[in-house]
Design a protein around this motif. Structure first.
Motif, PDB file in Angstrom:
ATOM      1  N   CYS B 287      83.911   1.611  34.306  1.00 28.56           N
ATOM      2  CA  CYS B 287      84.563   0.290  34.393  1.00 28.56           C
ATOM      3  C   CYS B 287      85.013  -0.190  33.007  1.00 28.56           C
ATOM      4  O   CYS B 287      86.148  -0.668  32.842  1.00 28.56           O
ATOM      5  N   TYR B 321      93.280   0.994  35.812  1.00 30.61           N
ATOM      6  CA  TYR B 321      93.009   0.379  37.121  1.00 30.61           C
ATOM      7  C   TYR B 321      92.228   1.343  38.019  1.00 30.61           C
ATOM      8  O   TYR B 321      91.323   0.935  38.741  1.00 30.61           O
ATOM      9  N   GLY B 325      88.593   0.607  39.518  1.00 33.27           N
ATOM     10  CA  GLY B 325      88.332   0.553  40.957  1.00 33.27           C
ATOM     11  C   GLY B 325      87.219   1.501  41.363  1.00 33.27           C
ATOM     12  O   GLY B 325      86.226   1.095  41.997  1.00 33.27           O
ATOM     13  N   ALA B 346      86.622  -1.316  46.609  1.00 29.66           N
ATOM     14  CA  ALA B 346      87.033  -1.113  45.212  1.00 29.66           C
ATOM     15  C   ALA B 346      87.503   0.318  45.015  1.00 29.66           C
ATOM     16  O   ALA B 346      88.541   0.580  44.383  1.00 29.66           O
ATOM     17  N   GLY B 349      90.820   0.755  46.514  1.00 27.52           N
ATOM     18  CA  GLY B 349      91.856   0.237  45.618  1.00 27.52           C
ATOM     19  C   GLY B 349      92.186   1.241  44.528  1.00 27.52           C
ATOM     20  O   GLY B 349      93.360   1.506  44.237  1.00 27.52           O
ATOM     21  N   GLY B 350      91.145   1.832  43.921  1.00 26.54           N
ATOM     22  CA  GLY B 350      91.349   2.802  42.832  1.00 26.54           C
ATOM     23  C   GLY B 350      92.088   4.042  43.306  1.00 26.54           C
ATOM     24  O   GLY B 350      93.011   4.528  42.639  1.00 26.54           O
ATOM     25  N   HIS B 353      95.587   3.328  44.299  1.00 27.99           N
ATOM     26  CA  HIS B 353      96.405   3.144  43.097  1.00 27.99           C
ATOM     27  C   HIS B 353      96.867   4.489  42.524  1.00 27.99           C
ATOM     28  O   HIS B 353      97.910   4.535  41.871  1.00 27.99           O
ATOM     29  N   SER B 415      97.375  -2.124  46.057  1.00 27.61           N
ATOM     30  CA  SER B 415      96.168  -1.537  45.455  1.00 27.61           C
ATOM     31  C   SER B 415      95.569  -2.457  44.395  1.00 27.61           C
ATOM     32  O   SER B 415      94.345  -2.579  44.280  1.00 27.61           O
ATOM     33  N   LYS B 416      96.432  -3.147  43.644  1.00 31.91           N
ATOM     34  CA  LYS B 416      95.898  -4.054  42.618  1.00 31.91           C
ATOM     35  C   LYS B 416      95.161  -5.220  43.269  1.00 31.91           C
ATOM     36  O   LYS B 416      94.152  -5.694  42.746  1.00 31.91           O
ATOM     37  N   ILE B 419      91.762  -4.146  43.893  1.00 34.92           N
ATOM     38  CA  ILE B 419      91.004  -3.965  42.639  1.00 34.92           C
ATOM     39  C   ILE B 419      90.628  -5.325  42.040  1.00 34.92           C
ATOM     40  O   ILE B 419      89.493  -5.516  41.598  1.00 34.92           O
ATOM     41  N   THR B 422      87.735  -6.952  44.218  1.00 38.92           N
ATOM     42  CA  THR B 422      86.442  -6.267  44.221  1.00 38.92           C
ATOM     43  C   THR B 422      85.826  -6.222  42.824  1.00 38.92           C
ATOM     44  O   THR B 422      84.617  -6.391  42.686  1.00 38.92           O
ATOM     45  N   SER B 423      86.667  -6.023  41.794  1.00 40.92           N
ATOM     46  CA  SER B 423      86.099  -5.981  40.446  1.00 40.92           C
ATOM     47  C   SER B 423      85.585  -7.362  40.048  1.00 40.92           C
ATOM     48  O   SER B 423      84.626  -7.480  39.285  1.00 40.92           O
TER      49      SER B 423
END
Lengths: 117, 517
Positions: B287, B321, B325, B346, B349-350, B353, B415-416, B419, B422-423
Motif C-alpha cells: 500500500c 493504484y 488496491g 479493493a 478495484g486493483g 485497474h 476501478s478508481k 479503490i 476501499t482504501s
C-alpha cells in the motif's frame, strides 16, 4: 443480470450508475444551451470585431505568443521547487543508481520483514 | 484440442516468432503474419477464459502421457513443468493477447518505413510468449525462464530504433534492470528449492513455512517484481523504455510490466498465502509503495515536455493504484470480516485497474506515437493546433485522457471508484493521495491537450493529415473499449475480475490442482 444491473457498479458502501451521470450531462447541456441562446447577437466572426486589442500596439503572430507546454503550471512547479529539487536529484538517469535504489528498497523490505516491524 | 490450450498459447506465438524472419523479403508479410498469429492467440485466449470460468482451473503437464497426469508413477511430488491456469492467469492471458493483437495492427503502418521489420515482429511475438508463459505457468523456474524471455525481447524492442542513441541507451538500461531483477528472482527460487526440493508453486505453497530463509526469499522476490513492474523507487527504467520503444510495442510492453505485477500477486497470495498472518506487513508495504508510486509518478509527469515521457510517468503513477488496491486486500487477508467488508472489493478495484490501464494507457501512448508520426517530434513545446488536422487521434486522446483521469463514464473511473472507497476504509490518507493523484493526472493531460491539440495552428504542420487507417482503427478499438468497460463495469467485474480475485484468495483450490492432489 438485467441491463440496468450490468450498468451498475456496486461498492462496499454505495453504487455508481452511468445513467445518472448521463442524465446530469443532459441537464447541464440544456442549461448551457439556454445561457448560450441568450448571448450577444451582434457578434460577427472573421471581422475586426474579434481581433485582439493591445492598447494600440501591434499584435504579434499568434504562433509566437501561444502558451507552450513548458509554461503551463509554471507557478505550481515554482511553488513546489524544494520538492522538485529532491525529485530531480532522484532521477539521475544513471543505471548504477537504478541498481542502488533496488538494493536500498530490498534492504528496507528485508529489514521490515525479518525484523518483524 | 481444448485440453491442449495452455500449451498452444505458448506454441503458436513461438512458432510465429520463428517463422517471421523467413518473411524478410516479402514486403508487409511479416506484419500480416504477426496480425494473424496474435489474432489466433487472442481467439485461443478467449476460449481459455471461457473454459477456465466454466470448468475451473486447467492443469497441463508437459511431457506426460496425458496432459493431466500430474504425478509420474512412483513419485510423491511433481517434477515436470506444469501449467496451472486459473481465472487470474486467464485474465492476464486475455489482456496480453488482446494488446499484442492491437499492437501488431497499429505497427502495420507505424513502423512501415523502418528496416528489420521481420525481427521487429519476431520479437513482438517472443515478448508475447514471455508474458503468456509467466502468467500461465505453475512452476517457479519456468516463471524465471519466461521472465528472461520477456526481458530480452523487450529490451531488444526498446532499442529497436538503433539509429537513435537514446533508444540504444534505453534498451541497455532495460536489459540491465531486467537481468538484475530476474537473476535475483532465480536466487530466491534457489533458496526455496534448497529448502523444499520442488519448484511447483502450488506444491511449495502447501509446504512453505515462514522461517528466516523463506522471508528473505519473499523479500527478494517482492523487490525484484516491484522493480520490474515499475514501482517507486525502482521505477527509473520505465520512462526510458516506454518513451523509446515504438508505440506499437507499448501495449505489449505494458502487459509485460503487469505480468511482473501478476507475479508479485501470485507470490504474495498463492506462494505465501498459507502464512496469511505474516503477510499483513507485506500488504502494508504494498500500500505504501502504491501511494508513493502514484504520487511521485504523477508529479514527475506534470513537468515533462516530451509527450511520451509524460505518459510513461503516468504509467508509473497508475501502477500505484493497482498496488494500493491489491495491497489493501493483502493487508486484511488474515481478517475475514474486513476482507469481506472491503478487502475483496479493493482487490477487485486493483485488478480491474490492470485491464483498464492497459487499455487506456496503450491508447494514450498510441496517440503520442501518432503525434510523433505526423510531426516528427515528441516535444510538446513544438506542437499546436493539431486537433483540426487529426480529428480521430484527438477523439482517441480525449477518451484516453478522460479515462486515465477517472472521469465517468469511462473505464478508469469504475476501478478508481472501488479503490478510493476501499482504501479509505483501511486508511483515509491512502484515499486522499489516490484522489489528489487523479486531479493531478487530469491537470497534466489538460497540458498535453492544450499544447498539442489546441491553440493556433503551427505553420510547419500545415500539410499534416490524419495517421493511416490501421493506426486509427487500433486507437478507436481501444477508445471503444474504454467506453464499454466504463458503461458496463458490472459485466467485466462479474465475468473477469471477481473470478480473478477469488482465484488469488481461494488458495485451497489452487493447491489442489483441480482436485488431483
Amino acid at each position: 443480470m438485467t441491463w440496468i444491473e450490468s450498468l451498475t457498479l456496486n461498492s462496499p458502501s454505495g453504487f455508481w450508475n452511468p445513467i445518472v451521470w448521463l442524465v446530469f450531462l443532459v441537464i447541464f447541456a440544456i442549461i448551457g444551451y439556454l445561457i448560450y441562446s441568450r448571448g450577444n447577437r451582434s457578434y460577427k466572426p472573421n471581422t475586426d470585431q474579434v481581433k485582439p486589442f493591445l492598447s494600440g500596439n501591434k499584435v504579434e503572430d499568434v504562433e509566437e505568443i501561444r502558451v507552450r507546454a513548458g509554461d503551463i503550471y509554471w507557478g505550481f512547479i515554482e511553488a513546489l521547487k524544494g520538492y522538485y529539487d529532491v525529485l530531480m536529484r532522484m532521477h539521475t538517469g544513471d543505471v548504477r543508481d537504478y541498481i542502488l535504489w533496488y538494493l536500498g528498497l530490498g534492504a528496507i523490505i528485508l529489514f521490515i520483514l525479518v525484523g518483524g516491524v | 484440442m481444448i485440453e491442449h490450450l495452455p500449451a498452444l498459447m505458448i506454441a503458436v506465438p513461438l512458432f510465429g516468432a520463428f517463422v517471421a524472419p523467413l518473411l524478410k523479403k516479402k514486403g508487409s508479410a511479416p506484419a500480416v503474419w504477426a496480425m494473424i498469429i496474435t489474432g489466433v492467440t487472442l481467439g485461443m485466449a478467449l476460449l481459455l477464459v471461457r473454459e477456465v470460468l466454466a470448468q475451473g482451473m486447467m492443469v497441463y503437464v508437459f511431457g506426460a502421457d496425458s496432459p493431466h497426469l500430474v504425478l509420474p508413477s512412483g513419485y510423491r511430488v511433481p517434477i515436470r513443468i506444469i501449467f496451472e491456469v486459473d481465472a487470474i492467469g486467464a485474465f492476464m492471458a486475455l489482456s496480453a493477447t488482446l494488446m499484442s493483437f492491437i499492437g501488431a495492427m497499429y505497427s502495420y503502418s507505424h513502423v512501415r518505413n523502418e528496416t528489420g521489420l521481420e525481427k521487429y515482429y519476431a520479437l513482438l511475438l517472443l515478448l508475447e510468449v514471455g508474458i503468456l508463459g509467466m502468467v500461465l505457468t505453475g512452476d517457479l523456474f519456468n516463471l524465471f525462464v519466461f521472465l528472461e524471455i520477456a526481458g530480452i525481447a523487450g529490451s531488444a524492442l526498446v532499442g529497436f530504433r538503433n539509429y537513435r542513441g537514446e533508444a540504444s541507451e534505453a534498451g541497455i538500461k532495460y536489459l540491465i534492470v531486467s537481468a538484475v531483477a530476474s537473476l535475483m528472482v532465480l536466487f530466491s527460487i534457489g533458496l526455496l528449492y534448497g529448502q523444499y526440493g520442488n519448484l511447483n508453486i502450488a506444491y511449495l505453497s502447501t509446504q512453505i513455512g515462514f522461517n528466516t530463509v523463506d522471508i528473505i526469499a519473499l523479500g527478494i522476490l517482492f523487490t525484484s517484481f516491484a522493480m520490474k513492474c515499475g514501482s517507486v523507487p525502482t521505477h527509473h527504467w520505465v520512462p526510458d523504455a516506454y518513451t523509446e520503444v515504438p508505440s506499437g510495442i507499448n501495449p505489449t510492453l505494458l502487459v509485460a510490466t503487469y505480468a511482473s505485477l501478476y507475479a508479485l500477486f501470485r507470490v504474495s497470495f498463492s506462494l505465501f498465502g498459507k502464512v496469511s498472518s505474516g503477510m499483513s506487513s507485506v500488504g502494508w508495504i504494498m500500500c505504501v509503495l502504491g501511494v508513493l508510486t502514484m504520487f511521485i509518478g504523477v508529479t514527475m509527469a506534470l513537468v515533462q515536455k516530451d509527450v511520451k515521457r509524460l505518459m510513461s510517468y503516468h504509467a508509473i503513477s497508475q501502477t500505484g493504484y493497482m498496488l494500493l488496491g491489491v495491497g489493501v486486500g493483502l493487508a486484511v487477508l488474515n481478517d475475514p470480516a474486513k476482507l469481506a467488508a472491503f478487502g475483496r472489493d479493493a482487490m477487485a478495484g486493483g485488478i480491474f485497474h490492470i485491464i483498464n490501464h492497459i487499455i487506456y494507457k496503450s491508447l494514450l501512448l498510441m496517440t503520442a506515437g501518432a503525434l510523433f508520426y505526423v510531426t516528427g517530434t515528441r516535444n510538446l513545446n513544438e506542437m499546436g493546433g493539431l486537433a483540426r488536422k487529426m480529428p480521430y487521434t484527438t477523439i482517441a486522446f480525449i477518451v484516453g485522457a478522460a479515462a486515465i483521469s477517472g472521469i465517468p463514464p469511462f473505464n478508469g473511473f469504475a476501478s478508481k471508484f472501488l479503490i478510493y472507497e476501499t482504501s479509505y476504509q483501511l486508511s483515509p490518507i491512502f484515499a486522499i493521495f489516490a484522489m489528489v493523484t487523479s486531479v493531478l493526472t487530469l491537470a497534466s493531460f489538460v497540458k498535453v491537450f492544450a499544447s498539442a491539440f489546441l491553440g493556433p495552428p503551427v505553420k510547419k504542420y500545415e500539410e499534416v493529415t490524419e495517421v493511416p487507417r490501421s493506426m486509427v482503427v487500433a486507437m478507436l478499438i481501444l477508445a471503444a473499449l474504454c467506453l464499454l468497460f466504463g458503461l458496463f463495469p458490472n459485466v467485466v467485474l462479474d465475468k473477469l475480475v471477481y473470478p480473478a480475485v477469488d482465484a488469488l484468495l481461494k488458495l485451497g483450490s489452487y493447491q489442489t490442482w483441480g482436485g488431483i492432489l
